[in-house]
Write an enzyme that holds these catalytic residues in place. Sequence first.
Site, PDB file in Angstrom:
ATOM      1  N   LYS A 121       0.703  -1.410   0.272  1.00 55.62           N
ATOM      2  CA  LYS A 121      -0.288   0.053   0.222  1.00 55.62           C
ATOM      3  C   LYS A 121       1.165   1.438  -0.089  1.00 55.62           C
ATOM      4  CE  LYS A 121      -2.913   1.108   3.626  1.00 55.62           C
ATOM      5  NZ  LYS A 121      -2.672   2.382   3.843  1.00 55.62           N
ATOM      6  N   ASP A 139      -7.003   1.326   1.382  1.00 62.05           N
ATOM      7  CA  ASP A 139      -6.821   1.422   2.481  1.00 62.05           C
ATOM      8  C   ASP A 139      -8.113   1.556   3.003  1.00 62.05           C
ATOM      9  OD1 ASP A 139      -8.582   3.868   2.170  1.00 62.05           O
ATOM     10  OD2 ASP A 139      -7.878   5.004   2.727  1.00 62.05           O
TER      11      ASP A 139
END
Length: 221
Positions: A121, A139
Amino acid sequence: MKRAEKAEKIFSILNGLYPKPPIPLDHQDAYTLLVAVLLSAQCTDERVNKVTPGLFKKASSPQAMAKLSVEDILESIRSCGLAPTKAKNIHKLSQTLVAEYKGCVPNELELLEALPGVGHKTASVVMSQAFGVPAFPVDTHIFRNARRWGLSRGKNVNHVEKDLKKVFPKEVWNKVHLQIIYFGREYCPARSHNPVDCPICSWAGIKSILVAEKKPKQKKA
Ligand code: SF4
């Protein structure tokens, strides 16, 4: 309605709400963004933006950061979650950037992912926001919204990322991922959301998803 059509409609609503979504983490370059994104795990962007000015005053380049002690870094970021681990990682990744990349942040996803403390991420955010390369970091807001909107049934972030990359055109990934984050923060909390007044779920095509959400609660994992 097909997922891609739904995604198109959602994107047009998001464009109306957030025509130019800014990058939430304050930074000056790819390195300071990388550090800020690393700090943002388990911590709010607001908190990160409060601590980075002090940290970057001490050191805003890999060379300068590598010269600080871990304790010195920790002192500046103490109010962030997981601060001791993050301080070690910031120190280590700065040393790695100096030793292996002449102090530059590599603009390749795999190389970023190999840096200390940098997961998929974080690497995707840096690719997207520092280098403008299309990416879709997922997220908690994006994960929740993608599933609530019926754009993915993925049970993990990798699956959701894959589905979102299929339904949104590549050229909008960087923009729409930010828009969903802003929308999630403003309208779509984990609990107490208001489907009737919601700019997206009040749209009829998505009501079925909300009904589906009301199914019996699952046991806690
Ligand atoms: S109704 Fe709820 S689930 Fe749907 S987008 Fe709005 S806040 Fe999110």
